[in-house]
Scaffold this active site. Structure first.
Site, mmCIF file in Angstrom:
data_model
loop_
_atom_site.group_PDB
_atom_site.id
_atom_site.type_symbol
_atom_site.label_atom_id
_atom_site.label_comp_id
_atom_site.label_asym_id
_atom_site.label_seq_id
_atom_site.Cartn_x
_atom_site.Cartn_y
_atom_site.Cartn_z
ATOM 1 N N GLY D 202 0.793 -1.226 0.000
ATOM 2 C CA GLY D 202 0.000 0.000 0.000
ATOM 3 C C GLY D 202 0.820 1.268 0.000
ATOM 4 O O GLY D 202 1.873 1.329 -0.608
ATOM 5 N N LEU D 228 -4.773 -5.630 -3.938
ATOM 6 C CA LEU D 228 -3.709 -4.633 -4.008
ATOM 7 C C LEU D 228 -2.326 -5.208 -3.648
ATOM 8 O O LEU D 228 -2.137 -5.750 -2.561
ATOM 9 C CB LEU D 228 -4.036 -3.457 -3.072
ATOM 10 C CG LEU D 228 -3.028 -2.297 -3.089
ATOM 11 C CD1 LEU D 228 -2.977 -1.626 -4.435
ATOM 12 C CD2 LEU D 228 -3.336 -1.304 -1.989
ATOM 13 N N ASP D 229 -1.359 -5.057 -4.549
ATOM 14 C CA ASP D 229 0.031 -5.444 -4.320
ATOM 15 C C ASP D 229 0.203 -6.934 -4.007
ATOM 16 O O ASP D 229 1.168 -7.330 -3.337
ATOM 17 C CB ASP D 229 0.656 -4.610 -3.182
ATOM 18 C CG ASP D 229 0.700 -3.130 -3.527
ATOM 19 O OD1 ASP D 229 0.753 -2.800 -4.720
ATOM 20 O OD2 ASP D 229 0.700 -2.305 -2.599
ATOM 21 N N GLN D 230 -0.726 -7.755 -4.485
ATOM 22 C CA GLN D 230 -0.656 -9.177 -4.151
ATOM 23 C C GLN D 230 -0.503 -10.072 -5.382
ATOM 24 O O GLN D 230 -0.518 -11.293 -5.252
ATOM 25 C CB GLN D 230 -1.923 -9.597 -3.383
ATOM 26 C CG GLN D 230 -2.100 -8.912 -2.045
ATOM 27 C CD GLN D 230 -1.019 -9.262 -1.063
ATOM 28 O OE1 GLN D 230 -0.438 -10.332 -1.143
ATOM 29 N NE2 GLN D 230 -0.729 -8.353 -0.149
#
Lengths: 285, 285, 285, 285
Positions: D202, D228-230
């Site tokens: 994040g 998100l960001d995964q």
């Protein structure tokens, strides 16, 4: 019980169809490939391959595989080597007076990370006898000086031949072998040199590095050839240093590198993951 | 407005009391230390120090600090240098035909990461003229050949003196300066060499590395001395390669190293964080 | 005989004159500084210092130094700690069933790289008894389960107090201490966690990393606080992995990291090179 | 003229004979393999392969290869993709206000290191217009706020479809796409996240890292998925930091990581060297 795998290492002039012929061979006899990797060296137009397949269900007897593969090998003018994962290589450790690499290898050996049989330990000093005894490994103290070197190496060669040694590991052995010894065990001697080769060849590489003021030191594992510290490089690694590090710090930090780098190189050799060509290596990791 | 700091770099024979005298000096005149680092080289018994303090509230005028400090400097036989953080160094970039380091430095310059004034760009070719023009930086094309080298360097020296250049940065400049040029700018010339020195000195280090079969390549930033690629090393870094990497891959991967290593070295030089001694450096990072 | 050094660790609110007063103190009593490093944390305006000087020729008796220094300490509201290089710290090793870190520490201990006295080894299993016996170190097997944990920890605290233990090293000890235990030994417990913290907290970090598909794995040594795996980080290191690496490969490669990272952190602690502030560390290496 | 190569990416349930059938196909039609790599994921029993062969002399027309290969693909239930090295992928760069990654990619693009066509640059700000104009690349400024996001993304999707974009590169684009956008371009969006994922997901990862006191920072390039960001990680790299580094230092050092990590990931994507499976990637480098 873990079933054995066959491991085939190949190098030959590159041409069309090599992979097709080799993988067909395995498929035709019902082999299940578990690892395949290949490489083409553009400069020399050479093809390299490592193929590993399960023998479970393979319809050629282990003993006959080589015979059956021979015709493909001939067709492509292959240098090739067939081995089996359940046949442990027999190795000898040479060491002088710095014990950290030997101690480290012994711990990895006990932990099961080195799939081999350490048959014996040879040293030009007596320091390692204790380690050998504790591990139940034969130990030979064979002192070397300029006058007796040739004779002592003769003795060593006899011992190694008598034990059917596959691989010689120099775990900080501080004697330079004669050309005769090196030639007798071509591509069978792995050394750890405590510098980032080709920098700092020969004696006291840490002192050389300290004097030079480098900001990074390294360690290099390589095959031993006739020319000192110039054989094919298997693995290297490095650690940062600064002006705050004394020569003793360099040595201490470097020892950690030596242990890791030598153990990686040895493990690859034991898993038949290394192919030498010219003065380089292909590592099928 | 950001207030200026004073930066004092010291080297002298080690003895008791140096730090006490120097820090007392700052305290006595109401200076606030924001960075202090020291190092003692045991081999040569040399003391090194970097001291940075805020001039805000310091009760000696900027112009008088040197005079006031002189007696302490004499007492301890110091080599010393006083500078001020608001006085930007003037630098020149030399480049030949590989633009990646120059392009990279220009981006960092624009981003404010290089506290200096790039006064001019000099090249033995015309390629960099475009970059210079776009950035509004003076550009000199000064072709070099064996016959005209001495004369051209004379011209360069005049230009650099005329511009009061503090630092010369060789961003892949492929000409070897004469002894005279190097001596004129002792400890003022920073080079990037595209190998892990002392390995692969001189021409085509990537080709040398490729031929040698190393598993790691590097880049080295160093001060230029009379002996080619042998000056004090400022910074080095490395990247792993494998048999899969072609010579082109080495060059491409190496360029990323060169950019980062040169920019780190230059930044330290601009921040007065480097002290040379013998053929080594202390980096007060 | 090697003469002892005094080592002073200081943290206090930053203000003018601290370095001057402290180094004057050493100079006034004829001390020779061999190491000095300081740091200012801008966010909290905190000053940190490590000062080491030779006691040879120092005109205050070892026993009286603290008393004499007290007034300076008060003046600047210092948290401070004075120790002596010839006073070895007494440490305890906790271990469960993975022996690689313990084995590694024992080798470094024998090699003289860990300036301490390993007073005892404690385990919730019996596996490490052999190593303890061979090294002539007291061994306590103290099994832990949810029901007996509080009582067993009580016993452990008594043993540690009884032995005057300075430092507790968790060499892959797989029990979580109660808040009471952790508070009893604030900033005295060093753990090795087998991940790149804060990623992969808690159980089976290698399995977590494998599942996540990271391209780099790490190890982290940190002080133990009440919150699991969240204490001040002392040291971290990493190694690259690829899709070819199995979970077993991650574990094997990670073990090499754990050994090196824990030993670095421990060595710094033994040399009094670590200062904690908030949830961070300053490492005066 | 450089002749085109065919590149085949395959994933399918592992079974005997896959490699044999595929390489036979190439051999039968007189193809010369220049790169072959395969991988078997033991957990899911999935086979992955990348095969590249020269079209020069290949006896099937480029346009017909897919048809001819279809029967083998069916036999082994393959997910497969055939591409040609002379067909440049069309990419779009998204950027917000940090220009370092964009600037870096543009330099690599000009140097010929990114085999693609940068068709357009899209930003929610106007800052990048200058770079786009200079490079002669179409630029769209598409401001995003919570109220207009859905509509603006609609517009973006239309533009991207209209330009037949193959790959979307987020070069520090600080907007989170909706699920709809991400699903529209599954496995086609590459992001650079300025932390060592999964740590510091994040916002403000450098500030998080600084607060946490880590000793190493990283950057991660990954495919964008709904979470998100995964998404599947393509590449990561790291750099050491210390207590001396301010948050600004972390940002500055991190930018160098971001540039290198993103450019590596992008290059692999352009060379069709990446296969996604589950939430992981196989990189055939």
């Amino acid at each position: 019980m873990k079933v054995s795998n066959a491991i085939l290492l190949i190098s030959c002039p590159d041409q069309k169809g090599i992979t097709a012929f080799v993988t067909n061979f395995v498929y035709k006899y019902n082999g299940n490939i578990v690892h395949a990797d290949q490489h083409i060296d553009d400069q020399s137009n050479t093809f390299f391959m490592r193929l590993e397949w399960e023998l479970k269900g393979f319809t050629i007897n282990k003993e006959k595989i080589s015979d059956e593969f021979q015709s493909i090998a001939c067709q492509f003018s292959m240098d090739w080597n067939l081995s089996f994962s359940d046949k442990l290589q027999k190795i000898v450790l040479f060491v002088s007076r710095h014990m950290h690499c030997l101690d480290d290898l012994m711990l990895r050996y006990k932990a099961g990370h080195l799939p081999c049989e350490i048959s014996l330990i040879i040293s030009n000093h007596s320091d390692a006898r204790k380690q050998a005894d504790e591990a139940g490994i034969k130990f030979y103290e064979i002192p070397i000086n300029p006058a007796n070197k040739e004779g002592q190496e003769h003795k060593e060669i006899e011992i190694l031949k008598g034990e059917n040694i596959d691989l010689i590991v120099l775990a900080r052995y501080h004697q330079i072998f004669t050309e005769n010894f090196v030639k007798t065990f071509k591509n069978q001697i792995i050394n750890i040199h405590h510098s980032f080769l080709p920098a700092f060849v020969g004696k006291s590489p840490y002192a050389q590095a300290y004097q030079k003021g480098v900001k990074i030191i390294g360690a290099t594992s390589h095959y031993v050839t006739e020319e000192l510290d110039q054989g094919p490089i298997i693995e290297q690694d490095i650690v940062r240093i600064s002006h705050r590090d004394s020569l003793d710090d360099l040595i201490r930090k470097g020892e950690d590198l030596e242990k890791v780098v030598l153990s990686r190189a040895l493990r690859w050799a034991l898993q038949k993951k290394i192919l030498c060509y010219g003065n380089k290596t292909v590592i099928f990791d």
